[in-house]
Design an enzyme around this catalytic site. Structure first.
Site, short mmCIF file in Angstrom:
data_model
loop_
_atom_site.label_atom_id
_atom_site.label_comp_id
_atom_site.label_asym_id
_atom_site.label_seq_id
_atom_site.Cartn_x
_atom_site.Cartn_y
_atom_site.Cartn_z
N HIS A 117 -6.66 -6.63 13.25
CA HIS A 117 -5.42 -5.84 13.21
C HIS A 117 -5.09 -5.38 14.62
O HIS A 117 -5.98 -4.97 15.37
CB HIS A 117 -5.63 -4.63 12.28
CG HIS A 117 -4.38 -3.90 11.92
ND1 HIS A 117 -3.24 -4.53 11.46
CD2 HIS A 117 -4.07 -2.58 11.94
CE1 HIS A 117 -2.30 -3.62 11.21
NE2 HIS A 117 -2.78 -2.44 11.50
N ARG B 169 0.89 -10.65 7.81
CA ARG B 169 0.89 -9.45 6.96
C ARG B 169 2.00 -8.47 7.38
O ARG B 169 1.73 -7.35 7.78
CB ARG B 169 -0.45 -8.72 7.05
CG ARG B 169 -1.69 -9.56 6.78
CD ARG B 169 -2.95 -8.69 6.71
NE ARG B 169 -3.14 -7.86 7.87
CZ ARG B 169 -3.89 -8.17 8.93
NH1 ARG B 169 -4.56 -9.31 8.95
NH2 ARG B 169 -3.99 -7.34 9.94
N CYS C 231 15.30 24.03 2.42
CA CYS C 231 14.40 24.75 1.51
C CYS C 231 13.50 23.74 0.79
O CYS C 231 13.62 22.54 0.99
CB CYS C 231 15.20 25.55 0.49
SG CYS C 231 16.45 26.62 1.21
N MET C 232 12.63 24.24 -0.09
CA MET C 232 11.73 23.35 -0.80
C MET C 232 12.50 22.35 -1.67
O MET C 232 12.19 21.16 -1.70
CB MET C 232 10.79 24.17 -1.69
CG MET C 232 9.73 23.33 -2.38
SD MET C 232 8.70 24.31 -3.50
CE MET C 232 7.71 25.24 -2.36
N ASP C 233 13.52 22.84 -2.38
CA ASP C 233 14.21 22.00 -3.36
C ASP C 233 15.70 21.82 -3.10
O ASP C 233 16.38 21.15 -3.87
CB ASP C 233 14.04 22.62 -4.76
CG ASP C 233 12.60 23.01 -5.01
OD1 ASP C 233 11.74 22.12 -4.90
OD2 ASP C 233 12.34 24.20 -5.28
N ARG D 40 -10.72 0.85 14.26
CA ARG D 40 -10.63 1.47 12.94
C ARG D 40 -11.70 0.87 12.03
O ARG D 40 -12.76 1.44 11.88
CB ARG D 40 -9.21 1.27 12.39
CG ARG D 40 -8.90 2.08 11.16
CD ARG D 40 -7.41 2.11 10.83
NE ARG D 40 -6.87 0.81 10.43
CZ ARG D 40 -5.60 0.61 10.10
NH1 ARG D 40 -4.73 1.62 10.11
NH2 ARG D 40 -5.17 -0.57 9.75
N TYR E 194 17.13 30.62 4.58
CA TYR E 194 16.01 31.43 5.06
C TYR E 194 16.08 31.64 6.58
O TYR E 194 16.41 30.70 7.32
CB TYR E 194 14.68 30.74 4.76
CG TYR E 194 14.32 30.66 3.31
CD1 TYR E 194 14.13 31.82 2.54
CD2 TYR E 194 14.15 29.43 2.69
CE1 TYR E 194 13.78 31.73 1.20
CE2 TYR E 194 13.79 29.33 1.35
CZ TYR E 194 13.61 30.49 0.61
OH TYR E 194 13.27 30.40 -0.71
N LYS F 280 0.84 -1.20 0.00
CA LYS F 280 0.00 0.00 0.00
C LYS F 280 0.87 1.25 0.00
O LYS F 280 2.06 1.17 0.34
CB LYS F 280 -0.91 -0.02 1.24
CG LYS F 280 -0.13 -0.03 2.55
CD LYS F 280 -1.02 -0.40 3.72
CE LYS F 280 -0.28 -0.27 5.03
NZ LYS F 280 -0.99 -0.88 6.15
#
Ligand SMILES: *Cc1c(COP(=O)(O)O)cnc(C)c1O
Length: 386
Positions: free
Chosen positions: A162, A221, A325-327, A133, A278, A35
């Site tokens: 579970h 599992r 930073c973002m990138d 759940r 930053y 998953k």
């Protein structure tokens, strides 16, 4: 190709499955959860590698994840762990995805649709024994099992539950797992009393695979241990390893499957007093070399990993400095180093000296699942080893 990549070591995945096999009897089936894009590793390739390594079932979180596997030609049984919406019912039937079911409305609608399509589809009855759940109460198990067997379009292939605390060695948590186990057995017995065959009985996640052999039943599992990590936070993992060492004579060595790498794209000398990134959270205390890496929080290198995160270059660890930073992010090399532009940088992975996802999880006070699932789609997965 972009410098930032996730290398997926399928040989390590196979190794982990072989280790798990030693823990569970050969008669017990393996259901491998793939998953959430196989915990971030890449669903299709991981699924194929898992099948080659002995998986009997695969598990997905949604019908669309199951369809993706079917469209790539995978024919193994696929369990869908979350409850689908009614409009997904035709897709479940057409793509032979096995849903977990537990409520009357859904069972009747699924059964009637399957019958109309002249099909008899397998379902697994999900019991809530204390996770809170999904699932019917263990007290209602027999009634729901009867409803399933009364539907011409359905076939009760299995029953499952579970665990909420199977990865913990705290006394309360152990007692809770044992109570869930007892509730599950009550549900199974009540179904058998009605002369209904419950089919494949399964409940063990990674924690239970390692710590509760009595819960293995017909199928297990295990998810996170297949990907090379213990289930809980780092402190608990040490306890689990010690416990296994005492019980089994050795801790089980697992090998991380994902390795996130990038490259140094620039190195520059900065002066004492210069600040980085930053908010100017880091200032050089002396002249030093700063490397810039093309990886940031949009790739899954979460901002709060700074200032503790260290990355590995040529076998040595260097601290990330300033805000991520973002990138991009920056690394302090000091002045006495042999790092060159375009050198490979390991963010985390299976290598001896490099951090792994559990180390990153520890910094963020989370679990390794969140680290590998967090590696963004734009990071290409490069599969090796199988
Ligand atoms: C995700 C999941 C698993 C696997 O859990 P791990 O902790 O990764 O072993 C097993 N069963 C169900 C129902 C799940 O949702």
């Amino acid at each position: 190709m972009r410098a930032t990549q996730a290398h997926i070591h399928l040989d390590n995945l196979r190794y982990n499955i072989e280790v798990i096999r030693k823990f569970v009897s050969p008669k017990v089936k393996l259901c491998i959860p793939v998953k959430a894009n196989a915990y971030g590793h890449g669903a299709t390739r991981v699924a194929i590698a898992a099948i080659k390594s002995g998986a009997d079932f695969l598990a997905v979180a949604s019908v669309s994840e199951g369809i993706e596997l079917r469209e790539s030609g995978i024919v193994s049984p696929i369990l869908s762990l979350s409850l689908p919406t009614p409009d997904e019912i035709p897709s479940i039937i057409v793509h032979s995805i096995t849903p977990l079911v537990f409520d009357k409305d859904f069972i009747i609608e699924l059964g009637q649709t399957a019958e109309k399509m002249h099909r008899t589809i397998p379902v697994h009855l999900k019991i809530d024994t204390g996770m809170g759940r999904l699932g019917c109460s263990y007290r209602d198990a027999a009634e729901i099992a009867k409803l399933i067997t009364s539907q011409k379009g359905l076939f009760l292939e299995g029953i499952c539950t579970h665990f909420a605390t199977s990865d913990s060695l705290e006394e309360d948590d152990i007692a809770y797992t044992k109570q869930q186990f007892t509730n599950f057995k009550t549900a199974i017995e009540s179904i058998k009393k009605c002369k209904i065959d419950p089919g494949i009985i399964h409940c063990a996640n990674s924690g239970a695979v390692l710590l509760y052999p009595e819960t293995h039943f017909d199928m297990v599992r295990p998810g996170i241990i297949v990907y090379g990590y213990y289930p809980d936070a780092a402190s608990e993992n040490e306890r689990i390893q010690k416990h296994l060492e005492e019980k089994k004579g050795c801790p089980i060595p697992l090998k991380p499957v994902m390795e996130v790498v990038t490259q140094v794209v620039s190195i520059k000398r900065i002066s004492k007093g210069d600040s980085i990134s930053y908010g100017r959270t880091w200032t050089a205390e002396e002249d030093t070399d700063i490397a810039t890496l093309p990886v940031g929080y949009a790739d899954g290198l979460f901002r709060h990993l700074s200032p503790e995160l260290k990355v590995m270059i040529k076998g040595k660890l260097y601290p990330v400095v300033g805000r991520i930073c973002m990138d991009q992010c920056m690394v302090n090399l000091g002045t006495n180093h042999d790092v060159q532009r375009w050198d490979t940088v390991t963010i985390f992975g299976p290598q001896e000296n490099s951090p792994d996802a559990a180390d990153l999880a520890k910094i963020l006070q989370t679990i390794p699942y969140e680290i590998t699932c967090g590696i963004n789609k734009r990071v290409p997965r490069i599969f090796t080893g199988l």
